[in-house]
Scaffold this motif. Structure first.
Motif, PDB file in Angstrom:
ATOM      1  N   UNK A  27     -15.185  60.007  -8.029  1.00 21.26           N
ATOM      2  CA  UNK A  27     -16.580  59.657  -7.818  1.00 21.26           C
ATOM      3  C   UNK A  27     -16.883  59.721  -6.332  1.00 21.26           C
ATOM      4  N   UNK A  28     -17.929  60.466  -6.000  1.00 26.46           N
ATOM      5  CA  UNK A  28     -18.372  60.559  -4.615  1.00 26.46           C
ATOM      6  C   UNK A  28     -19.308  59.396  -4.332  1.00 26.46           C
ATOM      7  N   UNK A  29     -19.139  58.787  -3.169  1.00 23.05           N
ATOM      8  CA  UNK A  29     -20.005  57.672  -2.804  1.00 23.05           C
ATOM      9  C   UNK A  29     -20.257  57.696  -1.305  1.00 23.05           C
ATOM     10  N   UNK A  30     -21.350  57.088  -0.902  1.00 22.15           N
ATOM     11  CA  UNK A  30     -21.650  56.956   0.519  1.00 22.15           C
ATOM     12  C   UNK A  30     -21.218  55.569   0.968  1.00 22.15           C
ATOM     13  N   UNK A  31     -20.412  55.524   2.041  1.00 25.13           N
ATOM     14  CA  UNK A  31     -20.009  54.234   2.598  1.00 25.13           C
ATOM     15  C   UNK A  31     -20.193  54.292   4.104  1.00 25.13           C
ATOM     16  N   UNK A  32     -21.081  53.464   4.629  1.00 31.72           N
ATOM     17  CA  UNK A  32     -21.375  53.452   6.064  1.00 31.72           C
ATOM     18  C   UNK A  32     -21.747  54.844   6.561  1.00 31.72           C
ATOM     19  N   UNK A  87     -17.457  59.650   0.750  1.00 32.59           N
ATOM     20  CA  UNK A  87     -16.066  59.413   0.358  1.00 32.59           C
ATOM     21  C   UNK A  87     -15.878  59.764  -1.108  1.00 32.59           C
ATOM     22  N   UNK A  88     -14.636  59.995  -1.489  1.00 34.99           N
ATOM     23  CA  UNK A  88     -14.320  60.245  -2.896  1.00 34.99           C
ATOM     24  C   UNK A  88     -13.285  59.223  -3.340  1.00 34.99           C
ATOM     25  N   UNK A  89     -13.563  58.607  -4.471  1.00 35.94           N
ATOM     26  CA  UNK A  89     -12.622  57.631  -5.004  1.00 35.94           C
ATOM     27  C   UNK A  89     -12.136  58.085  -6.366  1.00 35.94           C
ATOM     28  N   UNK A  90     -10.844  57.899  -6.641  1.00 36.29           N
ATOM     29  CA  UNK A  90     -10.354  58.215  -7.984  1.00 36.29           C
ATOM     30  C   UNK A  90     -10.938  57.230  -8.996  1.00 36.29           C
ATOM     31  N   UNK A  91     -11.231  57.726 -10.168  1.00 38.46           N
ATOM     32  CA  UNK A  91     -11.708  56.884 -11.263  1.00 38.46           C
ATOM     33  C   UNK A  91     -10.633  56.941 -12.342  1.00 38.46           C
TER      34      UNK A  91
END
Ligand SMILES: [Cu+2]
Length: 177
Positions: free
Chosen positions: A92-97, A101-105
């Motif tokens: 899952x791609x997400x915006x952080x600051x 970023x990409x996080x495993x799901x």
């Protein structure tokens, strides 16, 4: 299913899919109007599975699709793999600051009657270690595995990077110049 396999020009690329089919897995395919495939097993329908072509030498790729759960019960996506790649994960791609970023799901629940979109900027299947180079117009297989043990074979169409909306005619008005 055999007819579908035999109809493909690159039959060798589908040897793994053929082997799975001979085990009697109950996946079925239907060609959609746009030319993309639809895969269905026990009421779970995956449509418009596409993967943007990557530059030569790049071994990673992403897959996007829509999954509708009409199976009568909640569905848990627990694993993904492809015979064409060494590794596959849900990301899952997400915006952080302000950073992408990409996080495993690890696992994804799709309630009965709902659908989930794997789309750029959000959920996607991340593929690593391509065993060959895929170009727009190619097709490879993806295996989705559910918590019940059910697996679904999904044909993925490789598309031109600019054709990301090719999987869905609804987005034609959103194409970039
Ligand atoms: Cu990713």
């Amino acid at each position: 299913m055999d007819t579908w396999i035999l109809a493909r020009k690159r039959a060798s690329a589908f040897a793994a899919a053929l082997a799975l089919c001979s085990l009697g897995l109950a996946s079925s395919f239907a060609e959609e109007s746009q030319g993309h495939m639809q895969a269905e097993a026990v009421g779970i329908v995956v449509s418009n599975a596409v993967s943007p072509a990557v530059a030569p030498g790049i071994k990673t790729a992403a897959v996007y699709f829509t999954l509708a759960n009409n199976s009568g019960s909640d569905a848990d996506l627990v694993a993904v793999q492809s015979p064409a790649f060494a590794m596959a994960h849900f990301h899952k791609t997400a915006m952080a600051d302000g950073l992408m970023t990409m996080e495993p799901v690890a696992q994804l629940s799709i309630p009965q009657g709902e659908s989930v979109s794997f789309a750029p900027g959000s959920l996607h299947v991340m593929l690593m270690g391509a065993k060959k180079r895929f170009e727009a117009g190619d097709r490879f297989m993806l295996t989705l595995q559910f918590g019940t043990g059910t697996t679904l074979e999904v044909p993925v169409d490789v598309v031109k990077p600019g054709d990301m909306s090719g999987g869905s005619h609804d987005h034609s008005s959103m194409k970039m110049n």
